[in-house]
Write a protein that holds these residues in place. Sequence first.
Motif, PDB file in Angstrom:
ATOM      1  N   MET A  66       0.851  -1.193   0.000  1.00  0.00           N
ATOM      2  CA  MET A  66       0.000   0.000   0.000  1.00  0.00           C
ATOM      3  C   MET A  66       0.886   1.243   0.000  1.00  0.00           C
ATOM      4  SD  MET A  66      -2.641  -1.324   2.932  1.00  0.00           S
ATOM      5  CE  MET A  66      -1.245  -1.885   3.893  1.00  0.00           C
ATOM      6  N   VAL A  67       0.418   2.278  -0.639  1.00  0.00           N
ATOM      7  CA  VAL A  67       1.187   3.518  -0.742  1.00  0.00           C
ATOM      8  C   VAL A  67       0.460   4.645  -0.024  1.00  0.00           C
ATOM      9  CG1 VAL A  67       2.107   5.257  -2.315  1.00  0.00           C
ATOM     10  CG2 VAL A  67       2.269   2.836  -2.916  1.00  0.00           C
ATOM     11  N   SER A  68       1.184   5.329   0.850  1.00  0.00           N
ATOM     12  CA  SER A  68       0.672   6.501   1.536  1.00  0.00           C
ATOM     13  C   SER A  68       1.478   7.704   1.057  1.00  0.00           C
ATOM     14  CB  SER A  68       0.824   6.331   3.053  1.00  0.00           C
ATOM     15  OG  SER A  68       0.587   7.548   3.707  1.00  0.00           O
ATOM     16  N   SER A  69       0.799   8.691   0.454  1.00  0.00           N
ATOM     17  CA  SER A  69       1.547   9.797  -0.144  1.00  0.00           C
ATOM     18  C   SER A  69       0.815  11.112   0.001  1.00  0.00           C
ATOM     19  CB  SER A  69       1.783   9.505  -1.631  1.00  0.00           C
ATOM     20  OG  SER A  69       2.323  10.643  -2.278  1.00  0.00           O
ATOM     21  N   GLY A  70       1.584  12.173   0.050  1.00  0.00           N
ATOM     22  CA  GLY A  70       1.014  13.521   0.058  1.00  0.00           C
ATOM     23  C   GLY A  70       1.054  14.167  -1.312  1.00  0.00           C
ATOM     24  N   TYR A  71       1.515  13.402  -2.325  1.00  0.00           N
ATOM     25  CA  TYR A  71       1.659  13.944  -3.676  1.00  0.00           C
ATOM     26  C   TYR A  71       0.395  13.811  -4.515  1.00  0.00           C
ATOM     27  CZ  TYR A  71       6.682  13.998  -2.698  1.00  0.00           C
ATOM     28  OH  TYR A  71       7.908  14.241  -2.147  1.00  0.00           O
ATOM     29  N   GLY A  72      -0.548  12.975  -4.082  1.00  0.00           N
ATOM     30  CA  GLY A  72      -1.758  12.757  -4.863  1.00  0.00           C
ATOM     31  C   GLY A  72      -1.663  11.500  -5.700  1.00  0.00           C
ATOM     32  N   ASP A  73      -2.818  10.912  -6.007  1.00  0.00           N
ATOM     33  CA  ASP A  73      -2.877   9.654  -6.754  1.00  0.00           C
ATOM     34  C   ASP A  73      -2.192   9.745  -8.113  1.00  0.00           C
ATOM     35  OD1 ASP A  73      -4.323   8.838  -4.635  1.00  0.00           O
ATOM     36  OD2 ASP A  73      -6.180   8.418  -5.713  1.00  0.00           O
ATOM     37  N   ALA A  74      -2.439  10.857  -8.817  1.00  0.00           N
ATOM     38  CA  ALA A  74      -1.934  10.987 -10.190  1.00  0.00           C
ATOM     39  C   ALA A  74      -0.418  10.918 -10.237  1.00  0.00           C
ATOM     40  CB  ALA A  74      -2.430  12.288 -10.821  1.00  0.00           C
ATOM     41  N   ALA A  75       0.243  11.555  -9.247  1.00  0.00           N
ATOM     42  CA  ALA A  75       1.705  11.547  -9.223  1.00  0.00           C
ATOM     43  C   ALA A  75       2.236  10.140  -8.974  1.00  0.00           C
ATOM     44  CB  ALA A  75       2.208  12.501  -8.135  1.00  0.00           C
ATOM     45  N   VAL A  76       1.587   9.398  -8.081  1.00  0.00           N
ATOM     46  CA  VAL A  76       2.034   8.039  -7.750  1.00  0.00           C
ATOM     47  C   VAL A  76       1.822   7.093  -8.924  1.00  0.00           C
ATOM     48  CG1 VAL A  76       1.674   6.055  -6.233  1.00  0.00           C
ATOM     49  CG2 VAL A  76       1.633   8.374  -5.285  1.00  0.00           C
ATOM     50  N   THR A  77       0.616   7.133  -9.497  1.00  0.00           N
ATOM     51  CA  THR A  77       0.297   6.200 -10.584  1.00  0.00           C
ATOM     52  C   THR A  77       0.988   6.546 -11.894  1.00  0.00           C
ATOM     53  OG1 THR A  77      -1.734   7.465 -11.031  1.00  0.00           O
ATOM     54  CG2 THR A  77      -1.920   5.525  -9.599  1.00  0.00           C
ATOM     55  N   SER A  78       1.635   7.712 -11.953  1.00  0.00           N
ATOM     56  CA  SER A  78       2.425   8.026 -13.147  1.00  0.00           C
ATOM     57  C   SER A  78       3.736   7.254 -13.150  1.00  0.00           C
ATOM     58  CB  SER A  78       2.708   9.532 -13.229  1.00  0.00           C
ATOM     59  OG  SER A  78       3.586   9.940 -12.189  1.00  0.00           O
ATOM     60  N   LYS A  79       4.134   6.725 -11.980  1.00  0.00           N
ATOM     61  CA  LYS A  79       5.398   5.994 -11.871  1.00  0.00           C
ATOM     62  C   LYS A  79       5.201   4.519 -11.511  1.00  0.00           C
ATOM     63  CE  LYS A  79       8.237  10.008 -10.734  1.00  0.00           C
ATOM     64  NZ  LYS A  79       9.268  10.579  -9.832  1.00  0.00           N
ATOM     65  N   ILE A  80       4.039   4.195 -10.949  1.00  0.00           N
ATOM     66  CA  ILE A  80       3.722   2.803 -10.619  1.00  0.00           C
ATOM     67  C   ILE A  80       2.342   2.494 -11.184  1.00  0.00           C
ATOM     68  CG2 ILE A  80       3.408   1.089  -8.790  1.00  0.00           C
ATOM     69  CD1 ILE A  80       5.019   2.866  -6.927  1.00  0.00           C
ATOM     70  N   GLU A  81       2.219   1.378 -11.896  1.00  0.00           N
ATOM     71  CA  GLU A  81       0.929   0.978 -12.444  1.00  0.00           C
ATOM     72  C   GLU A  81      -0.089   0.829 -11.316  1.00  0.00           C
ATOM     73  OE1 GLU A  81      -0.335   0.475 -15.437  1.00  0.00           O
ATOM     74  OE2 GLU A  81       1.492   1.050 -16.506  1.00  0.00           O
ATOM     75  N   ARG A  82      -1.270   1.438 -11.509  1.00  0.00           N
ATOM     76  CA  ARG A  82      -2.293   1.386 -10.458  1.00  0.00           C
ATOM     77  C   ARG A  82      -2.656  -0.049 -10.096  1.00  0.00           C
ATOM     78  NH1 ARG A  82      -4.509   0.851  -6.689  1.00  0.00           N
ATOM     79  NH2 ARG A  82      -6.252   1.952  -5.714  1.00  0.00           N
ATOM     80  N   SER A  83      -2.666  -0.936 -11.076  1.00  0.00           N
ATOM     81  CA  SER A  83      -3.028  -2.336 -10.827  1.00  0.00           C
ATOM     82  C   SER A  83      -2.007  -3.046  -9.938  1.00  0.00           C
ATOM     83  CB  SER A  83      -3.168  -3.089 -12.151  1.00  0.00           C
ATOM     84  OG  SER A  83      -1.949  -3.031 -12.891  1.00  0.00           O
ATOM     85  N   GLU A  84      -0.775  -2.493  -9.882  1.00  0.00           N
ATOM     86  CA  GLU A  84       0.270  -3.103  -9.064  1.00  0.00           C
ATOM     87  C   GLU A  84       0.180  -2.668  -7.606  1.00  0.00           C
ATOM     88  OE1 GLU A  84       2.871  -5.247  -9.994  1.00  0.00           O
ATOM     89  OE2 GLU A  84       1.649  -5.496 -11.781  1.00  0.00           O
ATOM     90  N   ILE A  85      -0.549  -1.583  -7.341  1.00  0.00           N
ATOM     91  CA  ILE A  85      -0.639  -1.040  -5.982  1.00  0.00           C
ATOM     92  C   ILE A  85      -1.830  -1.672  -5.271  1.00  0.00           C
ATOM     93  CG2 ILE A  85      -0.857   1.062  -4.607  1.00  0.00           C
ATOM     94  CD1 ILE A  85       0.194   2.608  -7.060  1.00  0.00           C
ATOM     95  N   ALA A  86      -1.577  -2.256  -4.105  1.00  0.00           N
ATOM     96  CA  ALA A  86      -2.651  -2.921  -3.371  1.00  0.00           C
ATOM     97  C   ALA A  86      -3.663  -1.915  -2.832  1.00  0.00           C
ATOM     98  CB  ALA A  86      -2.071  -3.747  -2.223  1.00  0.00           C
ATOM     99  N   GLY A  87      -3.180  -0.752  -2.398  1.00  0.00           N
ATOM    100  CA  GLY A  87      -4.073   0.270  -1.865  1.00  0.00           C
ATOM    101  C   GLY A  87      -3.400   1.619  -1.827  1.00  0.00           C
ATOM    102  N   LEU A  88      -4.197   2.689  -2.007  1.00  0.00           N
ATOM    103  CA  LEU A  88      -3.688   4.060  -1.967  1.00  0.00           C
ATOM    104  C   LEU A  88      -4.417   4.827  -0.874  1.00  0.00           C
ATOM    105  CD1 LEU A  88      -3.380   5.117  -5.712  1.00  0.00           C
ATOM    106  CD2 LEU A  88      -1.589   5.368  -4.006  1.00  0.00           C
ATOM    107  N   VAL A  89      -3.673   5.504  -0.012  1.00  0.00           N
ATOM    108  CA  VAL A  89      -4.280   6.353   1.001  1.00  0.00           C
ATOM    109  C   VAL A  89      -3.514   7.673   1.017  1.00  0.00           C
ATOM    110  CG1 VAL A  89      -2.910   5.245   2.818  1.00  0.00           C
ATOM    111  CG2 VAL A  89      -4.952   6.569   3.430  1.00  0.00           C
ATOM    112  N   ASN A  90      -4.215   8.750   0.715  1.00  0.00           N
ATOM    113  CA  ASN A  90      -3.578  10.055   0.589  1.00  0.00           C
ATOM    114  C   ASN A  90      -3.498  10.770   1.931  1.00  0.00           C
ATOM    115  OD1 ASN A  90      -3.023  10.189  -2.226  1.00  0.00           O
ATOM    116  ND2 ASN A  90      -5.211  10.421  -2.613  1.00  0.00           N
TER     117      ASN A  90
END
Length: 532
Positions: A489-513
Amino acid sequence: MLADQGLQRKRQLEYQEELNESGKKLKIVFDNVEAGIIVVSRSGTITFANRQMAEMFGMSLTELIGTHYVDHLYESEKHAGIKSMGQIVDGNVKSVELDRRYVRKDGSDFWGHLTGTRFDNTDGSMRDQIIVISDITERKQAEEVKKILEQQLQQAQKMESLGVLAGGIAHDFNNILSIIIGNSYLAKLNLEAAEGYISTIEQAAERAAGLCRQMLSYAGKATCDIADVDIRALLDDLINMLKSTVTQNVAITYTNSTQIPFVKGDVNQLGQIVINLIINASEAIGSKQGEIHVELSNKDIRKGSQDTDHLGKVISAGQYVCLEVRDNGCGMEDETKQRIFEPFYTTKPTGRGLGMSAVLGIISAHNGALQLTSHLSQGTTFNIYLPAHVNSCGVDQSKQQVFSSSAWQGSGTILLAEDMQEIRTMVKSMLCTLGFEVIEAANGKEALELYEKRAADIKMVLTDIGMPIMDGYELFRELKIINPKLPIMVSSGYGDAAVTSKIERSEIAGLVNKPYRIEQLQDVLRTVVECY
C-alpha cells in the motif's frame, strides 16, 4: 490553287511566329515571378521548372528538370507528400493548397506554400500537375518566434501568479492554524468542553487537507473523488468556518430550502467554489460594513426556458441545486466582468485561492452553469447551477465518518516505512488499534533490509513515497522483485496521479492520501485483506 496554298502557308508561319512569341513572353513571366513553378508528370518527375524554382532548390534548371518531386521534400514531409500526390493522380482531388518543408541541394531547408493543380487529357486521364511554390520561410520563422515569445509571456504570467497565489494560500493556512492553535489552547483550559473544541480543530484540519488537494489539482497532480455530496451540510460546515475567517465588519447570512437533493461531484472542489466566492465577496466589501448572503435552493429549468449563463448560452433543461452568493460590495465594471474568468486575472494587489478561473473550471467539470450580475457601487451576485442527483442513495461525503473500535479488525504484521517520526508513531498507533502488529522503518533501505530478514512474518507493506536514502518508488520495485505477490500500500502527500504516473495502479494494493483519518486507513486495509 497555288495562290491558296501560298496563303495557307503564310498563315501557318504567322501562327507559328505568334506561338513562339507567346512562348517567349510566357517564359519571361515564368522566370520573373517570385514564386517557383514546376510541372510534375504522373510518375512524379519534374518535366518543367522556372528559374525561381531552381534558385529555391539551389540548383540549375538542367539539374532540377528530370528529378523526382518527392526527393526535394524534407524527410518528415515525404510520407505526406507521396500521399497527397497519390490523391491527385487517383483523381480523388483536383487541387491542393498547403505548407511543405523542402530541402535545398546544399542540405539546408526552407518552407514553401504550394498550390497544386491537376491537368487532364481529353479522355480524363491525368497528364501532369502544375505546382506553384512560394517561399514562406521568413513567415514560419516569425511564427515560431511569436510562439516562443507567447510561451515565455505565459510562463512569466504564471510565475507572477504563483506569487499572488502563494499569498492567498498562506492567508488561508494562517487562518486555519489560528483556529487549530486557538481551540487547542481553549481545550487545555476547559477539559470538560474539550470535545467541542476538538471537533472544530478536526474541521479546520480537514479544510487544510482540502486546500492541499486543491493545490495538487492546480498543479495537475490530483484526481477527483466523485460521490454523492450533501451540499446543504457542506455549506453549513464551510459557512461556520468562514464566519471566523472573514473580517468582523462583514456579516454572512445563510438560508436554504429544507429539501435539497444531493449533488454528484467532488466534495473538495465544490467546497472550493463556496470558499472562493465568499472570500471574493468579503474583499469586494473591503473595510466598510457589509453583508454576504448565501442561499441554497432548488431550481427546475424547463425545456424551452430562456435561462442563460454568464456567456449568454442557454442552460440545459433539468433539475438543479442553485447556490447564490450575493454581496453589497463595490461591484464590477464591464471590463472586469468580461475578464474575471481569465486565468490569474485579479483586480487586487494580493490574490487569494485559485481564482474565478478555477471556480468556472470546477463548475464546467460538474456540468453546471454560472450566472453573474454586478453593478458598480451596488454589489455582485453569483448564481451557480449544479445538476441535482434527485434519487441519490449514496453516502454523504461532506460529513466525517465516526470511527468505532468495535468495527472491522485485521490481524498479522505490517511493515511500515515512513521517514517522519511523528507520522510513523501516529500511523503505528492506528494500525495497532485496527488489530495489526507493526514493524517500523525510517526509510526504504531500512524497510528492504527488514523485509529480507522477516519476510515470513510480514503480511503486507505500507510505505511513504518521499523518503531519504531510498524512496518509496525504489522500495516498491525492490520488494516486488523479491515477492511479486506481496501486497504493498502507498501513503503519499503527492496525490494519486503523481504516484500512478510511476507505478501501475493495478500493481498497488491500496492508496491512502495524506492526511487521512483512521476510518480511511481502515477502509483501505479491509479492501486489501479481502482482495489478497
